[in-house]
Design a protein around this motif. Structure first.
Motif, PDB file in Angstrom:
ATOM      1  N   SER A  43      -5.377  -2.751   5.750  1.00 20.98           N
ATOM      2  CA  SER A  43      -5.892  -2.850   4.421  1.00 20.98           C
ATOM      3  C   SER A  43      -7.185  -4.166   4.306  1.00 20.98           C
ATOM      4  CB  SER A  43      -4.740  -3.328   3.486  1.00 20.98           C
ATOM      5  OG  SER A  43      -3.836  -2.549   3.512  1.00 20.98           O
ATOM      6  N   LEU A  44      -6.740  -5.231   5.096  1.00 17.75           N
ATOM      7  CA  LEU A  44      -7.639  -6.252   4.898  1.00 17.75           C
ATOM      8  C   LEU A  44      -9.026  -5.765   5.304  1.00 17.75           C
ATOM      9  CD1 LEU A  44      -5.332  -9.316   5.694  1.00 17.75           C
ATOM     10  CD2 LEU A  44      -6.267  -8.767   3.413  1.00 17.75           C
ATOM     11  N   LYS A  45      -9.145  -4.855   6.604  1.00 20.50           N
ATOM     12  CA  LYS A  45     -10.145  -4.774   7.122  1.00 20.50           C
ATOM     13  C   LYS A  45     -11.258  -4.070   6.135  1.00 20.50           C
ATOM     14  CE  LYS A  45     -11.753  -1.907  10.751  1.00 20.50           C
ATOM     15  NZ  LYS A  45     -11.588  -0.835  11.624  1.00 20.50           N
ATOM     16  N   VAL A  46     -10.577  -2.967   5.152  1.00 20.94           N
ATOM     17  CA  VAL A  46     -11.162  -2.151   4.425  1.00 20.94           C
ATOM     18  C   VAL A  46     -11.990  -3.037   3.253  1.00 20.94           C
ATOM     19  CG1 VAL A  46     -11.081  -0.406   2.455  1.00 20.94           C
ATOM     20  CG2 VAL A  46      -9.740  -0.236   4.782  1.00 20.94           C
ATOM     21  N   LEU A  91     -22.159  -8.606  -0.234  1.00 23.40           N
ATOM     22  CA  LEU A  91     -22.160 -10.013  -0.495  1.00 23.40           C
ATOM     23  C   LEU A  91     -22.943 -10.435  -2.006  1.00 23.40           C
ATOM     24  CD1 LEU A  91     -22.092 -11.714   2.683  1.00 23.40           C
ATOM     25  CD2 LEU A  91     -20.434 -11.856   1.170  1.00 23.40           C
ATOM     26  N   ASP A  92     -24.167  -9.869  -2.255  1.00 23.27           N
ATOM     27  CA  ASP A  92     -25.076 -10.095  -3.372  1.00 23.27           C
ATOM     28  C   ASP A  92     -24.479  -9.763  -4.673  1.00 23.27           C
ATOM     29  OD1 ASP A  92     -25.092  -7.508  -2.300  1.00 23.27           O
ATOM     30  OD2 ASP A  92     -26.873  -7.034  -3.410  1.00 23.27           O
ATOM     31  N   HIS A  93     -23.350  -9.048  -4.718  1.00 22.85           N
ATOM     32  CA  HIS A  93     -22.812  -8.345  -5.985  1.00 22.85           C
ATOM     33  C   HIS A  93     -21.348  -8.004  -5.664  1.00 22.85           C
ATOM     34  CE1 HIS A  93     -22.423  -7.946 -10.445  1.00 22.85           C
ATOM     35  NE2 HIS A  93     -22.057  -6.845 -10.162  1.00 22.85           N
ATOM     36  N   PRO A  94     -20.309  -8.768  -5.267  1.00 22.57           N
ATOM     37  CA  PRO A  94     -19.222  -8.514  -4.814  1.00 22.57           C
ATOM     38  C   PRO A  94     -18.065  -7.763  -5.999  1.00 22.57           C
ATOM     39  CG  PRO A  94     -19.051 -10.426  -4.530  1.00 22.57           C
ATOM     40  CD  PRO A  94     -20.446 -10.249  -5.462  1.00 22.57           C
ATOM     41  N   SER A 102     -14.285   3.045 -10.344  1.00 20.06           N
ATOM     42  CA  SER A 102     -14.137   4.144  -9.382  1.00 20.06           C
ATOM     43  C   SER A 102     -14.196   3.734  -7.747  1.00 20.06           C
ATOM     44  CB  SER A 102     -15.116   5.065  -9.350  1.00 20.06           C
ATOM     45  OG  SER A 102     -16.486   4.655  -9.225  1.00 20.06           O
ATOM     46  N   GLN A 103     -15.004   2.524  -7.602  1.00 18.97           N
ATOM     47  CA  GLN A 103     -15.136   2.037  -6.200  1.00 18.97           C
ATOM     48  C   GLN A 103     -13.376   1.317  -5.875  1.00 18.97           C
ATOM     49  OE1 GLN A 103     -18.517  -0.361  -6.751  1.00 18.97           O
ATOM     50  NE2 GLN A 103     -19.677   1.037  -5.403  1.00 18.97           N
ATOM     51  N   VAL A 104     -12.965   0.522  -6.962  1.00 17.53           N
ATOM     52  CA  VAL A 104     -11.562   0.077  -6.861  1.00 17.53           C
ATOM     53  C   VAL A 104     -10.676   1.055  -6.525  1.00 17.53           C
ATOM     54  CG1 VAL A 104      -9.626  -1.021  -8.039  1.00 17.53           C
ATOM     55  CG2 VAL A 104     -11.816  -1.908  -8.316  1.00 17.53           C
ATOM     56  N   GLU A 105     -10.985   2.369  -7.099  1.00 17.15           N
ATOM     57  CA  GLU A 105      -9.956   3.336  -7.156  1.00 17.15           C
ATOM     58  C   GLU A 105     -10.007   3.851  -5.476  1.00 17.15           C
ATOM     59  OE1 GLU A 105      -7.841   5.615  -9.005  1.00 17.15           O
ATOM     60  OE2 GLU A 105      -7.757   4.336 -10.356  1.00 17.15           O
ATOM     61  N   TRP A 106     -11.131   4.078  -4.980  1.00 18.97           N
ATOM     62  CA  TRP A 106     -11.333   4.495  -3.753  1.00 18.97           C
ATOM     63  C   TRP A 106     -10.924   3.541  -2.633  1.00 18.97           C
ATOM     64  CZ3 TRP A 106     -14.347   2.321   0.344  1.00 18.97           C
ATOM     65  CH2 TRP A 106     -14.640   3.234   1.573  1.00 18.97           C
ATOM     66  N   LEU A 107     -11.150   1.908  -2.770  1.00 17.69           N
ATOM     67  CA  LEU A 107     -10.751   1.222  -2.029  1.00 17.69           C
ATOM     68  C   LEU A 107      -9.257   1.176  -1.901  1.00 17.69           C
ATOM     69  CD1 LEU A 107     -13.119  -1.637  -3.233  1.00 17.69           C
ATOM     70  CD2 LEU A 107     -12.833  -0.847  -0.608  1.00 17.69           C
ATOM     71  N   THR A 160      -4.414  -0.319  -7.211  1.00 18.38           N
ATOM     72  CA  THR A 160      -5.595  -0.948  -7.679  1.00 18.38           C
ATOM     73  C   THR A 160      -5.446  -2.532  -8.012  1.00 18.38           C
ATOM     74  OG1 THR A 160      -4.860  -0.189  -9.841  1.00 18.38           O
ATOM     75  CG2 THR A 160      -6.378   1.237  -8.479  1.00 18.38           C
ATOM     76  N   GLU A 161      -4.309  -2.937  -8.659  1.00 15.36           N
ATOM     77  CA  GLU A 161      -4.253  -4.004  -9.188  1.00 15.36           C
ATOM     78  C   GLU A 161      -4.537  -5.037  -8.020  1.00 15.36           C
ATOM     79  OE1 GLU A 161      -3.684  -5.466 -12.038  1.00 15.36           O
ATOM     80  OE2 GLU A 161      -4.406  -3.458 -12.612  1.00 15.36           O
ATOM     81  N   GLN A 162      -3.528  -4.833  -6.738  1.00 17.95           N
ATOM     82  CA  GLN A 162      -3.816  -5.422  -5.575  1.00 17.95           C
ATOM     83  C   GLN A 162      -5.109  -5.592  -5.111  1.00 17.95           C
ATOM     84  OE1 GLN A 162      -0.601  -3.163  -3.171  1.00 17.95           O
ATOM     85  NE2 GLN A 162       0.094  -5.311  -2.689  1.00 17.95           N
TER      86      GLN A 162
END
Length: 212
Positions: free
Chosen positions: A143-146, A155-158, A163-168, A176-178
């Motif tokens: 998980s952490l690796k992802v 890094l320039d806009h973390p 939808s990216q949160v969903e994917w992650l 998604t909360e985590q």
DNA sequence: CCAAATGATTGAAA
DNA sequence: TTTCAATCATTTGG
């Protein structure tokens, strides 16, 4: 309206009790079953699936605090939603299909509201029994690796979009909360945050881009 | 043990 | 609403 869903209204009554926790309130006039309003109107259902997902995540996050009540609630919810889906399946033929679908969604929606209400009561209830100690999950290496990887690449806009949160969350098998919390902590602790106005500016631009 | 690391919570700002 | 900073509480490495 009730006649349309005879089987749902004849669900066993005993189990409804587990939908209630905490202090009695005026709303408990409906104590032996679903709120009467369940059958009274067809509300505009925004998106039941989204609501359901949020509910399941609430279960996940509250489970460590209240293991048994959450177990009961999630089992009840699964039971009721499964019943409704069965009804839905049984009625997929005929030109009333859309009408039925809307009504099943509406029922599901109301059940979700009811369970959320129970969760609220549960959370505001006096301290959980002392035997229940809170635990802090340790995120897996994978998980952490992802998350780290995504962070390093942005890094320039973390700031992952919704939808990216969903994917992650999918890829890291977290909720998604985590994911959001992790990024919040990460940005804050690595002192890599932007001003709120700048964040808003970027978001506006992303919305515009999305439209084309 | 203890201190550092870290996930979760909270309250204020915009 | 979302985000940040401070803070809490648990886990872990030394």
């Amino acid at each position: 309206m009730a006649a349309v869903f005879p089987n749902v209204s004849s669900l066993p009554a005993g189990n409804y009790e587990v939908l209630r926790f905490g202090p009695q309130s005026s709303e408990d006039a409906t104590r032996t079953g679903f709120p009467i309003s369940l059958f009274s109107s067809v509300s505009n259902v925004t998106d039941v699936k989204v609501k359901e997902k949020a509910l399941l995540e609430s279960f996940d996050s509250l489970r460590p605090l209240y293991p048994e009540p959450i177990m009961q609630l999630s089992c009840s919810y699964k039971y009721y939603s499964a019943s409704i889906e069965m009804e839905r399946l049984n009625s997929i033929q005929g030109e009333l299909k859309d009408f039925h679908n809307q009504n099943f969604d509406s029922q599901l929606n109301k059940i979700i509201d009811r369970v959320e209400y129970s969760l609220k009561l549960l959370s505001s209830r006096d301290r959980p029994s002392p035997s229940i100690t809170r635990t802090r999950p340790v995120l897996t290496r994978n998980s952490l690796k992802v998350l780290e990887e995504w962070y390093e690449c942005h890094l320039d806009h973390p700031y992952p979009t919704a939808s990216q949160v969903e994917w992650l969350a999918q890829v890291s098998s977290l909720n998604t909360e985590q994911v959001k919390k992790w990024f919040g902590n990460k940005r804050s602790r690595s002192k890599n945050t932007r001003s709120l106005t700048e964040i808003a500016k970027v978001k506006r631009r992303q919305r515009l881009l999305k439209r084309h």
